[in-house]
Design an enzyme around this catalytic site. Structure first.
Site, PDB file in Angstrom:
ATOM      1  N   CYS B  81      31.685 -28.191 -48.889  1.00 47.18           N
ATOM      2  CA  CYS B  81      31.513 -26.941 -49.640  1.00 47.18           C
ATOM      3  C   CYS B  81      30.272 -27.031 -50.540  1.00 47.18           C
ATOM      4  O   CYS B  81      29.176 -27.184 -50.005  1.00 47.18           O
ATOM      5  CB  CYS B  81      32.781 -26.579 -50.415  1.00 47.18           C
ATOM      6  SG  CYS B  81      32.785 -24.832 -50.909  1.00 47.18           S
ATOM      7  N   HIS B 196      36.164 -26.147 -45.535  1.00 47.35           N
ATOM      8  CA  HIS B 196      37.004 -27.198 -46.106  1.00 47.35           C
ATOM      9  C   HIS B 196      37.865 -27.858 -45.026  1.00 47.35           C
ATOM     10  O   HIS B 196      38.929 -27.342 -44.699  1.00 47.35           O
ATOM     11  CB  HIS B 196      37.922 -26.599 -47.177  1.00 47.35           C
ATOM     12  CG  HIS B 196      37.213 -26.212 -48.423  1.00 47.35           C
ATOM     13  ND1 HIS B 196      37.059 -27.075 -49.489  1.00 47.35           N
ATOM     14  CD2 HIS B 196      36.584 -25.070 -48.778  1.00 47.35           C
ATOM     15  CE1 HIS B 196      36.376 -26.473 -50.443  1.00 47.35           C
ATOM     16  NE2 HIS B 196      36.072 -25.258 -50.050  1.00 47.35           N
ATOM     17  N   GLU B 198      39.678 -30.375 -45.318  1.00 51.48           N
ATOM     18  CA  GLU B 198      40.949 -30.824 -45.925  1.00 51.48           C
ATOM     19  C   GLU B 198      41.954 -29.686 -46.042  1.00 51.48           C
ATOM     20  O   GLU B 198      43.128 -29.923 -46.314  1.00 51.48           O
ATOM     21  CB  GLU B 198      40.678 -31.467 -47.289  1.00 51.48           C
ATOM     22  CG  GLU B 198      40.432 -30.525 -48.458  1.00 51.48           C
ATOM     23  CD  GLU B 198      39.033 -29.905 -48.492  1.00 51.48           C
ATOM     24  OE1 GLU B 198      38.274 -30.063 -47.508  1.00 51.48           O
ATOM     25  OE2 GLU B 198      38.717 -29.255 -49.499  1.00 51.48           O
TER      26      GLU B 198
END
EC number: 4.3.2.10
Lengths: 256, 215
Positions: B81, B196, B198
């Protein structure tokens, strides 16, 4: 290809338990927000929202534990709202695993909170939650949509359309637009209200309140919502995330 | 056990990143300690918030030096990001440009679309031979950002005594509104994603596994 419409189940949590009845036979403890969150993750939810309905200081640690345990097994964005009054509250929620925070009453009481949170954590972290309803009888707002607090029990006299515009200027990253008139009716979203907000703001809108069946969702997107949120109809197993996505897809929109 | 340091400089949903990596059976540490950050098999640079503030925060704990030291030694770095954005030359977030790390040629600019931030699950166009995107080329990833790099090219990093050698540049693109921007970048030991991983469910885990496989 384009950005997918997000389908977001919302879990109202009180003292570490999901409120509003939950009917999933395959869950060992359907009242456990962590188990329910995991079930929605398996069903293909695009995000999850936890709403701490009591948010008293005595229950704060309980919510931190719930968020923390959820974040350990669920790799989709998690928004947590309820009781966020200061940037420090945002910090503690992000630290335990939240990705975004919902702010409602505290921002009405002190709009500078929006800017203070956005400045420190970025606009994208702040979801402004707005509980709005149509004014009955004598009108005090220009748009006819007013902001309420206390779950719709208390009128603020603030014009909801003015408020979302103001919140965008102050740094809100997204609007969770909850219709207090439609909420609980299962008669569909308040499409006029979604349209009125879409005309005025550029940030994403999450439509909430009124969904009763899968067919209720596509019109909300047509009206301008970027994401759709519901609680009880998912909890009661009345409709699954997959069925909602199929309905959205059949209407010509993109889903994940 | 393979070790990864998530660089802690006060920005980012660091907990989510730590958990996603720990789920892959890695030894994960959240720290800004230089020695640990240099010695770990992989270094993740997260980042949420404003470009300028992130850059300032990173420099205040010497993160810029750590990242460049690792790359000079050919040790993998993954920016995520705003942690991706700061790898570019400049961020245009508040009108005037804020210098980034200058590891990739290009500026980070405001997205041109009807609804901003770009928030949600989107598809990407991965290039042939992408290491990160292997097996997940057709998947959707979770984005949440208002700014992005609209172009990418190898930067002149000779001033940092940093030589990527003949490492090939591979850029993954995403189109949103009227903007076509860098969704992921890879060149030698430098990896970065605007989205992202994750928070991108199974597809994100696979991407992280692909990155770990380069160690």
């Amino acid at each position: 290809m384009s950005l997918a419409v997000r389908v977001i189940p919302c879990l109202d949590v009180d003292a570490g338990r999901v409120v509003k009845g939950v009917h999933f036979e395959n869950l060992r403890d359907a009242g456990d927000p962590v188990e329910l969150a995991a079930e929605y993750y398996r069903q293909g939810a695009d995000e999850l929202t936890f709403l701490d309905v009591t948010a008293s200081s005595s229950h704060r640690q309980t919510m931190v534990d719930v968020v923390s345990r959820t974040a350990e097994q669920i790799f989709i964005p998690l928004t947590v709202g309820g009781g966020v009054r200061a940037p420090e509250d945002v910090d503690s929620l992000l630290r335990c695993g939240a990705d975004k925070v919902g702010v409602n009453t505290a921002a009405i009481n002190d709009p500078t909170l929006i800017g203070r949170v956005a400045e420190r954590f970025g606009n994208q972290v702040l979801v402004l939650s707005v509980d709005a309803r149509r004014e009955q009888g004598e009108r005090h707002t220009q748009s006819g949509f007013e902001v309420t607090t206390m779950g719709g029990r208390k009128s603020t006299g603030i014009d909801a359309i003015w408020w979302v515009k103001r919140a965008q200027e102050l740094g809100a990253g997204e609007i969770l637009l909850n219709s207090m008139d439609a909420d609980g009716t299962q008669q569909g979203f308040d499409l006029e209200m979604i349209k009125a907000v879409r005309k005025e703001v550029k940030i994403p809108i999450i439509a909430s309140g009124g969904a009763g069946k899968a067919a209720d969702f596509p019109p909300a997107i047509e009206a301008g919502a970027d994401a759709v949120l519901a609680a009880s109809i998912f909890h009661y197993g009345k409709v699954t995330i997959g069925e909602v996505k199929n309905a959205i897809k059949a209407a010509g929109y993109t889903v994940r | 056990m393979t070790s990864v340091v998530v660089f802690d400089y006060g920005f980012g949903n660091v907990r989510s990143m730590v958990r996603a990596l720990a789920d892959l059976d890695l030894d994960v540490t959240l720290t800004s300690d230089h020695r640990q950050a240099l010695e770990a098999n992989g270094l993740v640079v997260p980042g949420v918030g404003a470009f300028g503030a992130c850059m300032e925060g990173l420099k205040s704990v010497g993160g810029d030096t750590v990242i460049k030291d690792r790359l000079r030694a050919g040790r993998p770095v993954l920016g995520v990001c705003v942690g991706e954005q700061i790898m570019f030359e400049r961020g245009m977030e508040h009108g005037t440009g804020t210098p980034g790390l200058g590891l990739i040629k290009g500026d980070v600019e405001l997205l041109d679309a009807d609804v901003v931030p770009h928030m949600g699950w989107d598809t990407v166009e991965a290039p042939e031979g992408s290491v990160l995107m292997k097996g997940v080329e057709g998947e959707r990833f979770y984005f949440v950002h208002s700014f992005a790099a609209m172009s990418a090219a190898p930067a002149d990093t000779s001033g940092d005594q940093l030589d990527f050698g003949d490492a090939e540049e591979r850029v993954t693109w995403c189109t949103y509104g009227r903007s076509r921007f860098v969704a992921a970048y890879e060149r030698g030991p430098l990896f970065a994603t605007q989205f992202h991983p994750e928070k991108s469910a199974e597809a994100g885990s696979q991407l992280l596994r692909n990155w770990i496989a380069t160690f």
